[in-house]
Scaffold this motif. Structure first.
Motif, PDB file in Angstrom:
ATOM      1  N   THR A   1      13.153   9.688  26.013  1.00  0.00           N
ATOM      2  CA  THR A   1      13.996   9.044  25.006  1.00  0.00           C
ATOM      3  C   THR A   1      13.646   7.559  24.956  1.00  0.00           C
ATOM      4  O   THR A   1      12.966   7.035  25.839  1.00  0.00           O
ATOM      5  CB  THR A   1      15.500   9.192  25.332  1.00  0.00           C
ATOM      6  N   GLY A   2      14.153   6.886  23.937  1.00  0.00           N
ATOM      7  CA  GLY A   2      13.990   5.443  23.815  1.00  0.00           C
ATOM      8  C   GLY A   2      13.058   5.061  22.689  1.00  0.00           C
ATOM      9  O   GLY A   2      12.292   5.873  22.174  1.00  0.00           O
ATOM     10  N   GLY A   3      13.123   3.800  22.310  1.00  0.00           N
ATOM     11  CA  GLY A   3      12.263   3.272  21.273  1.00  0.00           C
ATOM     12  C   GLY A   3      12.675   3.729  19.887  1.00  0.00           C
ATOM     13  O   GLY A   3      13.511   4.619  19.720  1.00  0.00           O
ATOM     14  N   LEU A   4      12.059   3.104  18.891  1.00  0.00           N
ATOM     15  CA  LEU A   4      12.306   3.468  17.501  1.00  0.00           C
ATOM     16  C   LEU A   4      11.162   4.291  16.933  1.00  0.00           C
ATOM     17  O   LEU A   4      11.239   4.771  15.803  1.00  0.00           O
ATOM     18  CB  LEU A   4      12.488   2.203  16.652  1.00  0.00           C
ATOM     19  N   GLY A   5      10.094   4.454  17.719  1.00  0.00           N
ATOM     20  CA  GLY A   5       8.927   5.210  17.283  1.00  0.00           C
ATOM     21  C   GLY A   5       9.138   6.699  17.476  1.00  0.00           C
ATOM     22  O   GLY A   5      10.269   7.186  17.562  1.00  0.00           O
TER      23      GLY A   5
ATOM     24  N   GLN B   1      12.263   4.745  34.122  1.00  0.00           N
ATOM     25  CA  GLN B   1      11.876   4.061  32.892  1.00  0.00           C
ATOM     26  C   GLN B   1      10.480   3.468  32.984  1.00  0.00           C
ATOM     27  O   GLN B   1       9.980   3.182  34.081  1.00  0.00           O
ATOM     28  CB  GLN B   1      12.875   2.942  32.566  1.00  0.00           C
ATOM     29  N   ILE B   2       9.873   3.281  31.824  1.00  0.00           N
ATOM     30  CA  ILE B   2       8.573   2.639  31.691  1.00  0.00           C
ATOM     31  C   ILE B   2       8.684   1.611  30.569  1.00  0.00           C
ATOM     32  O   ILE B   2       9.365   1.838  29.573  1.00  0.00           O
ATOM     33  CB  ILE B   2       7.463   3.673  31.385  1.00  0.00           C
TER      34      ILE B   2
ATOM     35  N   VAL C   1       8.568  -5.464  23.588  1.00  0.00           N
ATOM     36  CA  VAL C   1       8.520  -4.535  24.718  1.00  0.00           C
ATOM     37  C   VAL C   1       9.493  -3.401  24.450  1.00  0.00           C
ATOM     38  O   VAL C   1      10.652  -3.635  24.105  1.00  0.00           O
ATOM     39  CB  VAL C   1       8.881  -5.238  26.042  1.00  0.00           C
ATOM     40  N   VAL C   2       9.014  -2.163  24.577  1.00  0.00           N
ATOM     41  CA  VAL C   2       9.837  -0.978  24.360  1.00  0.00           C
ATOM     42  C   VAL C   2      10.059  -0.307  25.716  1.00  0.00           C
ATOM     43  O   VAL C   2       9.119  -0.169  26.506  1.00  0.00           O
ATOM     44  CB  VAL C   2       9.143   0.003  23.391  1.00  0.00           C
ATOM     45  N   ILE C   3      11.287   0.093  25.982  1.00  0.00           N
ATOM     46  CA  ILE C   3      11.603   0.791  27.230  1.00  0.00           C
ATOM     47  C   ILE C   3      11.828   2.265  26.914  1.00  0.00           C
ATOM     48  O   ILE C   3      12.689   2.615  26.098  1.00  0.00           O
ATOM     49  CB  ILE C   3      12.838   0.190  27.915  1.00  0.00           C
ATOM     50  N   LEU C   4      11.021   3.124  27.552  1.00  0.00           N
ATOM     51  CA  LEU C   4      11.149   4.572  27.386  1.00  0.00           C
ATOM     52  C   LEU C   4      11.699   5.159  28.679  1.00  0.00           C
ATOM     53  O   LEU C   4      11.389   4.689  29.774  1.00  0.00           O
ATOM     54  CB  LEU C   4       9.788   5.192  27.062  1.00  0.00           C
ATOM     55  N   THR C   5      12.498   6.215  28.553  1.00  0.00           N
ATOM     56  CA  THR C   5      13.164   6.820  29.707  1.00  0.00           C
ATOM     57  C   THR C   5      12.805   8.292  29.798  1.00  0.00           C
ATOM     58  O   THR C   5      12.856   9.014  28.801  1.00  0.00           O
ATOM     59  CB  THR C   5      14.699   6.672  29.587  1.00  0.00           C
TER      60      THR C   5
END
Length: 194
Positions: free
Chosen positions: A90-94, A136-137, A116-120
């Motif tokens: 999950t995460g980001g708008l992409g 997270q990354i 910076v985008v945080i993905l989980t």
């Protein structure tokens, strides 16, 4: 009685707490409750309970990344042990090519360029008493470098050409000219030269 763990406050408390031994993780432990009284002709009776001790889920999102505008992030998630077998990103708008793949790809939204985008990554299982876990990354998305060498020019023998209309943009911080057999000279201007 039963198991390799401990009872708190002790094994003679009716509603005791059982603390499993680490070696019991991933197995089923059978505990037995037995009467100790009354003294007399009645024999002791007992009943049993099975406790299934699940491995705790574990996930790892992978190392942080830096990508360029127009690239996709190649994710390298992992279930680093425990009982996890399925995950969700999950995460980001992409967009993800598949949110349930450990090695999914993430395509950034244009609005995320230069940020910076945080993905989980989150564990989806096992079903039962274990809570899901996540990691997270951080994906740094650099603007693409931009460079414009200027417009073509015709000069005469013996003349030099001041390349005054070259520009850079995006994430460009340094440039190098190449080509030709002549030399490049550094030119700077200030208000006194205008």
């Amino acid at each position: 009685s039963g198991g390799l763990g401990t009872f708190a406050p002790n094994a003679t408390t009716l509603n005791a707490t059982y603390n499993p031994d680490p070696s019991e993780v991933g197995s089923t432990v059978t505990l037995t409750l037995t009467t100790n009284d009354p003294a007399g002709p009645c024999i002791a009776v007992s009943d049993q309970i099975d406790i299934i001790i699940n491995d705790a889920p574990e996930v790892f999102a992978g190392g942080d990344q830096t990508i360029c505008e127009g690239d996709v992030a190649l994710l390298s998630g992992a279930t680093t042990g425990g009982s996890t077998s399925t995950i969700t990103w999950t995460g980001g708008l992409g967009s993800f090519d598949n949110v349930n793949l450990l090695n999914a790809t993430y395509t950034p939204d244009p609005s995320e360029i230069g940020s910076v985008v945080i993905l989980t990554i989150t564990s989806d299982d096992p079903t039962g008493p274990c809570d899901p876990v996540s990691d997270q990354i951080r994906i740094t998305i650099n603007k693409a470098p931009e460079v414009f060498a200027g417009i073509d020019k015709t000069i005469c023998e013996g003349e030099s050409y001041l390349i005054g209309d070259a520009t850079t943009g995006g994430s460009t911080t340094a440039i190098t000219w190449s080509g030709g057999l002549g030399t490049c000279l550094l030119y700077t201007s200030d208000a006194a030269d205008d």
